[in-house]
Scaffold this motif. Structure first.
Motif, PDB file in Angstrom:
ATOM      1  N   ILE A 183       0.886  -1.165   0.000  1.00  0.00           N
ATOM      2  CA  ILE A 183       0.000   0.000   0.000  1.00  0.00           C
ATOM      3  C   ILE A 183       0.924   1.214   0.000  1.00  0.00           C
ATOM      4  CG2 ILE A 183      -1.716   1.329   1.275  1.00  0.00           C
ATOM      5  CD1 ILE A 183      -2.853  -1.289   0.233  1.00  0.00           C
ATOM      6  N   GLY A 184       0.921   1.968  -1.093  1.00  0.00           N
ATOM      7  CA  GLY A 184       1.875   3.063  -1.198  1.00  0.00           C
ATOM      8  C   GLY A 184       1.286   4.280  -1.869  1.00  0.00           C
ATOM      9  N   GLU A 185       2.155   5.031  -2.528  1.00  0.00           N
ATOM     10  CA  GLU A 185       1.754   6.298  -3.126  1.00  0.00           C
ATOM     11  C   GLU A 185       1.003   6.124  -4.442  1.00  0.00           C
ATOM     12  OE1 GLU A 185       2.878  10.029  -2.041  1.00  0.00           O
ATOM     13  OE2 GLU A 185       1.978   8.645  -0.623  1.00  0.00           O
ATOM     14  N   ALA A 199      -9.449   2.735  -0.893  1.00  0.00           N
ATOM     15  CA  ALA A 199      -9.255   1.354  -0.430  1.00  0.00           C
ATOM     16  C   ALA A 199      -7.899   1.157   0.245  1.00  0.00           C
ATOM     17  CB  ALA A 199      -9.420   0.381  -1.598  1.00  0.00           C
ATOM     18  N   PRO A 200      -6.806   1.741  -0.282  1.00  0.00           N
ATOM     19  CA  PRO A 200      -5.526   1.581   0.420  1.00  0.00           C
ATOM     20  C   PRO A 200      -5.577   2.079   1.862  1.00  0.00           C
ATOM     21  CG  PRO A 200      -5.160   2.403  -1.796  1.00  0.00           C
ATOM     22  CD  PRO A 200      -6.637   2.461  -1.567  1.00  0.00           C
ATOM     23  N   GLU A 201      -6.275   3.200   2.068  1.00  0.00           N
ATOM     24  CA  GLU A 201      -6.417   3.729   3.429  1.00  0.00           C
ATOM     25  C   GLU A 201      -7.231   2.781   4.307  1.00  0.00           C
ATOM     26  OE1 GLU A 201      -5.489   7.205   0.809  1.00  0.00           O
ATOM     27  OE2 GLU A 201      -6.793   5.464   0.675  1.00  0.00           O
ATOM     28  N   ILE A 250       3.649   1.147  -5.258  1.00  0.00           N
ATOM     29  CA  ILE A 250       3.234  -0.220  -4.962  1.00  0.00           C
ATOM     30  C   ILE A 250       4.165  -1.194  -5.694  1.00  0.00           C
ATOM     31  CG2 ILE A 250       1.367  -1.904  -5.197  1.00  0.00           C
ATOM     32  CD1 ILE A 250      -0.548   0.576  -5.078  1.00  0.00           C
ATOM     33  N   GLY A 251       4.744  -2.109  -4.953  1.00  0.00           N
ATOM     34  CA  GLY A 251       5.693  -3.064  -5.516  1.00  0.00           C
ATOM     35  C   GLY A 251       7.144  -2.677  -5.314  1.00  0.00           C
ATOM     36  N   ALA A 256       2.573  -1.201   4.432  1.00  0.00           N
ATOM     37  CA  ALA A 256       1.498  -0.296   4.024  1.00  0.00           C
ATOM     38  C   ALA A 256       1.823   1.063   4.602  1.00  0.00           C
ATOM     39  CB  ALA A 256       0.151  -0.805   4.545  1.00  0.00           C
ATOM     40  N   LEU A 257       1.712   2.098   3.807  1.00  0.00           N
ATOM     41  CA  LEU A 257       2.132   3.407   4.301  1.00  0.00           C
ATOM     42  C   LEU A 257       1.362   4.535   3.638  1.00  0.00           C
ATOM     43  CD1 LEU A 257       4.024   4.584   1.774  1.00  0.00           C
ATOM     44  CD2 LEU A 257       5.666   2.951   2.712  1.00  0.00           C
TER      45      LEU A 257
END
Length: 327
Positions: A62-64, A220-222, A75-76, A90-91
């Motif tokens: 989970i990234g920018e 969704a990432p949040e 991501i990745g 996740a950040l």
């Protein structure tokens, strides 16, 4: 027999706290300056630099954003020295870039870490979310309930009237009907302009924050980051991905999601024990803002481990000269 080093959450936790601290300090001089991109980039640069000092073989799940959208912490992206356990990260280097730029409450730097494969690879789409704090039976409120029914069910479980319930909702046009329905029960609503990870976290400490429930759609990432926080703090969260077009559905399938209608529980989104760190930038109900004194900066970080249930509040005071200026 696997030769992969074990994920020692206790040993890694203080390093993770430092990652959150340094991201917050990097954005300190940009609070209230009106430049969201500069504040976010400063936090991203600092967080990436600190992550690469940790003895982990980390992958940002989970990234920018996707690689072509984010030059760093995409991501990745692989982070860490590579000499250590495989971990999912996740950040959100600055959760609340607008809040930071306008010096409004509840901007945080947020990061969670767990064993490899422990976190849902949520695509960058919307998620319908519903969260409450600890101490309630499972599924006392559900996403399939109308908003008014959720309020009534929680009030019954809490042993109070609906008017004693406070719900946190993102202030967006898409939530107007939901807001009207919740208010029809007599419940109070705390509207927030940004920062729904903090919004969800408020539910886990309702005695301090005054928030009993979070509902509404957001990133969704949040949602995964919020689930990691509640894994440590206690509480329930449910999430269902929302798709506006076929392209977004394709992104979900690319992330390995087959059942596009699935409702994810907290433990579906975060399947193993994790560590979580958040540092206050602009201050709010959860954490105080970065404090300035002549020659010094002071941060407060919330550091949590789901395995032990431990929650630490850590104060870090550092000379201003030791903080790299934002580029």
């Amino acid at each position: 027999m696997s030769t992969q080093p074990e994920f020692h959450d206790r040993l890694l936790s203080l390093g993770l706290a430092r990652v959150a601290e340094q991201a917050a300090l990097a954005s300190a001089n940009l609070v209230g300056r009106g430049d969201e991109k500069a504040a976010d980039q400063a936090a991203v640069n600092a967080m990436r630099e600190q992550l690469n000092l940790l003895d982990i073989a980390g992958v940002v799940v989970i990234g920018e954003g996707e690689r072509d959208e984010a030059p760093m912490l995409f991501i990745g992206e692989e982070v860490g020295t590579g000499n250590g356990p495989g971990v999912d990260i996740a950040l959100d280097p600055l959760e609340g870039t607008t809040l930071t730029a306008k010096d409004m409450p509840n901007a945080l730097t947020v990061i969670a870490m767990g064993p490899r494969g422990s976190m849902l690879h949520a695509p960058d789409v919307y998620m319908d979310k519903l969260a409450i704090g600890p101490g309630y039976p499972t599924d006392i409120v559900t996403l399939d309930m109308p908003p008014a029914t959720r309020v009534s069910a929680l009030a019954t479980a809490k042993g109070c009237m609906p008017k004693d319930i406070t719900v946190c909702i993102l202030e967006r046009p898409r939530h107007e009907d939901m807001i009207e329905e919740v208010r029809s029960t007599g419940a109070s609503i705390r509207l927030i302009t940004d920062g729904d990870v903090a919004g969800v976290m408020h539910c886990a400490d309702s005695a301090t924050t005054g928030i009993d429930m979070y509902m509404g759609s957001g990133g969704a990432p949040e949602g995964v980051l919020a689930a990691a926080a509640l894994k440590c703090m206690g509480g329930q969260i449910s999430g269902r991905l929302l798709f506006r077009n076929e392209d977004e559905k394709a992104r979900a399938r690319k992330a390995g999601i087959e059942d596009l209608d699935r409702i994810y529980s907290r433990d579906d989104m975060v399947t193993a024990d994790v560590i979580f760190a958040a540092t206050g930038v602009t201050g709010g109900s959860l954490l105080p803002r970065i404090k300035r004194e002549p020659g010094w900066l002071e941060t407060t970080t919330l550091l949590m481990r789901s395995k032990s249930g431990s929650v630490r509040r850590m104060t870090y005071r550092t000379p201003v000269d030791s903080v790299k200026p934002a580029e």
